[in-house]
Design an enzyme around this catalytic site. Structure first.
Site, short mmCIF file in Angstrom:
data_model
loop_
_atom_site.label_atom_id
_atom_site.label_comp_id
_atom_site.label_asym_id
_atom_site.label_seq_id
_atom_site.Cartn_x
_atom_site.Cartn_y
_atom_site.Cartn_z
N ASP A 32 5.99 0.83 -0.23
CA ASP A 32 4.93 0.66 -1.23
C ASP A 32 5.15 -0.62 -2.03
OD1 ASP A 32 4.35 4.10 -2.30
OD2 ASP A 32 4.15 3.05 -0.39
N TYR A 35 4.07 -3.59 -0.16
CA TYR A 35 2.60 -3.52 -0.13
C TYR A 35 2.03 -4.01 -1.46
CZ TYR A 35 -2.10 -1.58 0.16
OH TYR A 35 -3.45 -1.43 0.16
N ASP A 36 2.61 -3.48 -2.54
CA ASP A 36 2.10 -3.85 -3.86
C ASP A 36 2.28 -5.33 -4.14
OD1 ASP A 36 3.06 -0.75 -5.45
OD2 ASP A 36 1.25 -1.35 -4.40
N SER A 81 -7.31 5.65 -6.15
CA SER A 81 -5.86 5.50 -6.11
C SER A 81 -5.41 5.10 -7.50
CB SER A 81 -5.45 4.47 -5.07
OG SER A 81 -5.89 3.21 -5.50
N GLU A 112 4.21 13.52 -15.17
CA GLU A 112 4.46 14.48 -14.07
C GLU A 112 5.26 13.81 -12.97
OE1 GLU A 112 -0.10 16.16 -14.57
OE2 GLU A 112 0.61 15.54 -12.61
N LYS A 114 5.63 12.56 -9.25
CA LYS A 114 4.70 12.14 -8.21
C LYS A 114 5.20 12.74 -6.90
CE LYS A 114 2.23 8.03 -6.67
NZ LYS A 114 2.41 8.18 -5.23
N ASP A 116 5.59 13.49 -3.14
CA ASP A 116 5.38 12.62 -1.98
C ASP A 116 4.81 13.43 -0.82
OD1 ASP A 116 5.29 10.35 -0.54
OD2 ASP A 116 7.44 10.24 -0.14
N ARG A 135 -7.99 12.81 1.52
CA ARG A 135 -8.53 11.73 0.71
C ARG A 135 -9.31 10.73 1.55
NH1 ARG A 135 -5.68 7.08 -0.84
NH2 ARG A 135 -6.59 6.01 -2.60
N GLU A 170 -1.51 17.92 -4.19
CA GLU A 170 -0.72 17.34 -3.13
C GLU A 170 -0.26 18.43 -2.16
OE1 GLU A 170 -0.70 14.16 -3.65
OE2 GLU A 170 0.88 13.29 -2.40
N TYR A 222 -2.67 19.19 -9.32
CA TYR A 222 -2.37 18.32 -10.46
C TYR A 222 -3.61 17.85 -11.21
CZ TYR A 222 -2.97 14.66 -6.92
OH TYR A 222 -3.45 13.88 -5.92
N LYS A 286 -0.33 10.09 -17.40
CA LYS A 286 -1.77 10.25 -17.57
C LYS A 286 -2.13 10.40 -19.05
CE LYS A 286 -1.82 12.92 -13.30
NZ LYS A 286 -2.05 14.19 -12.62
N LYS A 310 7.02 3.95 -10.05
CA LYS A 310 7.76 4.13 -8.80
C LYS A 310 9.24 3.86 -9.05
CE LYS A 310 5.18 4.77 -5.37
NZ LYS A 310 4.57 4.13 -4.43
N CYS A 404 13.26 -9.97 30.94
CA CYS A 404 13.32 -8.64 30.33
C CYS A 404 14.73 -8.05 30.45
CB CYS A 404 12.31 -7.73 31.02
SG CYS A 404 12.44 -6.02 30.50
N CYS A 407 14.47 -5.08 33.16
CA CYS A 407 14.09 -5.22 34.56
C CYS A 407 14.17 -6.66 35.07
CB CYS A 407 12.69 -4.68 34.80
SG CYS A 407 11.41 -5.72 34.10
N CYS A 422 7.12 -8.37 28.46
CA CYS A 422 7.69 -8.33 29.81
C CYS A 422 6.54 -8.11 30.77
CB CYS A 422 8.68 -7.16 29.89
SG CYS A 422 8.93 -6.56 31.57
N CYS A 428 9.08 -2.10 35.51
CA CYS A 428 10.07 -2.20 34.43
C CYS A 428 10.49 -0.80 34.00
CB CYS A 428 9.48 -2.95 33.25
SG CYS A 428 10.56 -2.96 31.81
#
Ligand code: IVH
Length: 668
Positions: A32, A35-36, A81, A112, A114, A116, A135, A170, A222, A286, A310, A404, A407, A422, A428
């Site tokens: 994450d 990504y963020d 999100s 709260e 989070k 997963d 979602r 969740e 939640y 929240k 996080k 390869c 092979c 390859c 192979c």
């Protein structure tokens, strides 16, 4: 330096790709946090260059596409999100933004865990559970009601009967149930699941609710979604209501009137969370008061009244000892780093994917380098960077092999230079092993006893060179393998024999046809019914099928026009495999109806068909069944007591059919 336009395009492409991996495949390749970082860079560039903004940028959207194969349901209110934060300063900044927008009104924050797992919306009409939806892309998700009903935590009926009641929460799996599931998998010679979240997501996508039930999913509520006949003014009140209605609400919830209290509470969970019997990947903060939430409002992506905190991904430093090459089913070479083992986020990490040539080059990763490894939550370890300053001069720049490793066939670089492949194809052994593994998997041909180790031996011993060879194995040959008793050898042969009956959809999913996964295989099998009809289909005909794009259509066409694949199908036929699909009305029954491009909505109580039955029938004829009436709806099929959808259809001029009229339409 790339131009801003170029970088923006790159970032959008990458984010879209990772969104898909995360939301649709439940198979993220980056944490994450990474990504963020990409998303933040894109947000910043778009803010600096407003002229380059675009409504379809990932900054303007919530997630990816819903998966194929399930009925899509539009959420009454989007499932947004939430923004992420990583340290106390981020939280203070959030608090300042909130304070500024609320002027003098001080907020109460509810904090709260989070959880997963997988976000879920569950709707009750007049107190009865009606639909559970994933979602999806935030606007619409998949109807997984059949699986939600199997979760013990989820009440099927509420103690009161508000007209409309929706909870959001969740779906997750306990660590214990997850561990048990993986022990069973390994005992059966199958790949274990990566983590509880992926397994929960995969489980929700199962078509068979009995199997879902066995996996013992759980649920924490939640929030409330849109409700009618329910009066609550704060988040804490809604949690109380949820408890009263019989939903499990996580007990570790606290509220604070200062951000300092919030920060301390978050920190107190940083290590304690590992003692919980389920995985968490942070905290959620929240604003309690709904009137205040309204004042704060929402950006394109997320509400301003909530933020996730996080827990920093754990980082470690280690040495990259060597790089192995793995050969995939289509011959792509993937470099994998062998690391000096380091302890990270509760596990020992000794391998990490280096993805492709670009990844290695862009990070200048060399064999012998000191590297920084990150493991966010329970996700696959990620090589953050190399440390050039720590080099001694003996590090070696990695080059892909010219042949390869499995092979010795030539290795070619693709047009963009990102991937090496390859060209050995079915000669192979590495590719053959991968194909066989994909073929034996649970969701494809589900061959009991045919795990990675056995496949390895069968191929290395030269006993199996293709899928067809599997069905020619004799007891004698199998008993000759390492650590193979007579009983398990017989089990394997029985497993193989049983797999002959799986039918076309699962066979197609197992054949390693490029771009064809489980759900596309399903769509193809339902649309064509026999492998011959599919093999004869033109690219144009294939591309007409819902869920099959032009690239996929070409790939399927090419597959069935390849001589080797043609003889494989012939062999499988003569070996007694079932190459057709059941449960589809014959063209005679349906008068050759083709619903390609047509969208149906079914409402009210039907008398001849079950809801799922009629929707499956529509899909099998190439059409789409959705949950809500819009301009693009082709027909509304209305049973008894059709309500608001009927009115909407009339308003929009959407034709309404009775069951009899529908039967007429399909020539029944
Ligand atoms: S509140 C608009 N509370 O985290 C705010 N989300 O994007 C709605 N999650 O996948 C989310 N635990 O499903 C909220 N206690 C919690 C949560 C939680 C886990 C998930 C949520 C979503 C992601 C946030």
């Amino acid at each position: 330096m790339p131009t801003p336009q170029k970088r923006i395009n790159e970032l959008r492409q990458q984010l879209t790709h990772h969104n898909y991996l995360y939301y649709v495949d439940a198979r993220p390749e980056i944490s994450d946090r990474v990504y963020d970082r990409l998303l933040d860079e894109l947000k910043r560039l778009e803010a600096e260059h407003p002229e380059l903004q675009s409504p379809d940028s990932p900054t303007q959207r919530v997630g990816g596409q819903p998966i194929d194969g399930f009925v899509t349901v539009k959420h009454r209110e989007p499932m947004l999100s939430i923004d992420n934060s990583y340290n106390a300063d981020d939280l203070r900044e959030f608090d300042q933004r909130v304070a500024k927008l609320l002027k003098d009104e001080a907020p109460i924050y509810v904090v709260e865990l989070k959880i997963d797992g997988v976000a879920m919306s569950i709707t009750y009409l007049d107190g009865a559970l009606t639909v559970g939806t994933t979602r999806g892309d935030g606007e619409q998700g998949d109807d997984v009601t059949h699986n939600i009903r199997t979760i013990n935590d989820v009440p099927l009926k509420l103690p009161e009967s508000p007209r409309l009641f929706e909870t959001r929460g969740e779906v997750y799996m306990t660590r214990a149930d997850f561990a048990q599931y993986n022990r069973d998998r390994v005992a059966r010679g199958l790949e274990p699941a990566a983590n509880p979240r992926n397994l929960s997501a995969g489980t929700l996508k199962l078509l068979d609710p009995k199997e879902c039930r066995r996996r013992r999913l759980r649920f924490f509520a939640y929030a409330l979604g849109p409700c009618e006949g329910v009066a609550v003014n704060t988040h804490l009140e809604s949690l109380e209501l949820l408890k009263r209605f019989g939903f499990p609400v996580n007990p570790h919830i606290a509220s604070f009137d200062s951000i300092a209290g919030v920060i301390d509470y978050c920190n107190s969970w940083a290590t304690k969370r590992h003692d919980l019997n389920y995985e968490t990947d942070g905290m959620v903060i929240k604003v309690n008061d709904f009137a205040q939430r309204k004042k704060l409002g929402t950006t394109a992506r997320s509400p301003r009244w909530v933020i996730a905190y996080k827990f920093a991904a754990e980082q470690g430093i280690t040495k990259l000892v060597s790089i192995d090459i793995q050969v995939g089913k289509f011959g792509t070479l993937t470099p994998v780093a062998n690391l000096e083992p380091v302890h990270l986020a509760g596990t020992t990490v000794s391998r990490a994917s280096l993805h492709n040539a670009d990844f290695i080059a862009s990070k200048d990763i060399r064999v012998g380098d000191t590297v920084v490894i990150e493991k966010a939550g329970e996700i696959i370890p990620y090589v953050v960077r190399s440390e050039p300053d720590a080099r001694t001069g003996s590090e070696i720049v990695f080059t892909f092999p010219a042949t390869c490793p499995a092979c010795s066939s030539t290795v070619e670089r693709d047009k963009n230079g990102t991937f090496y492949r390859c060209i050995g194809g079915r000669k192979c052994t590495a590719q053959v092993k991968e194909i066989l593994q994909g073929y034996a998997r649970r969701s494809t041909m589900d061959i009991e006893g045919l795990g990675e180790k056995i496949i390895e031996q069968l191929v290395d011993a030269g006993l199996v060179k293709s899928i067809a060879d599997l069905y020619r194995l004799t007891l004698e040959q199998v008993v000759g393998l390492e650590r193979m008793g007579k009983k398990s050898a017989q089990n394997l042969l029985d497993g193989l024999a049983a797999s002959k009956e799986r039918g076309l959809a699962r066979l197609l999913a197992g054949l390693a046809i490029p771009h064809v996964g489980d759900s596309v295989a399903d769509v193809l099998a339902n649309a064509f019914v026999t492998v011959d009809a599919l093999a004869e289909a033109s690219v144009e005909r294939l591309a007409q099928i819902q869920g099959v794009g032009p690239i996929m259509a070409q790939a399927i066409h090419d597959y069935f026009h390849d001589e080797h694949n043609q003889s494989l199908i012939t062999e499988l036929r003569s070996l007694g495999l079932k190459l057709t699909q059941d449960q589809r009305p014959s063209p005679a029954q349906t008068g050759g109806t083709d619903f390609t491009g047509k969208t149906f909505v079914v409402t009210g109580t039907l008398s001849k068909y079950g809801r799922e039955e009629i929707e499956a029938l529509i899909r099998s004829l190439g059409g789409k069944a959705t949950g809500s009436v819009s301009k693009s709806t082709s027909y509304l099929i209305a049973g008894e007591k059709a309500g608001s959808k009927m009115n909407k259809a009339k308003q929009l001029g959407v034709p309404v059919l009775s069951e009899d009229e529908f039967d007429k339409l399909i020539g029944k």
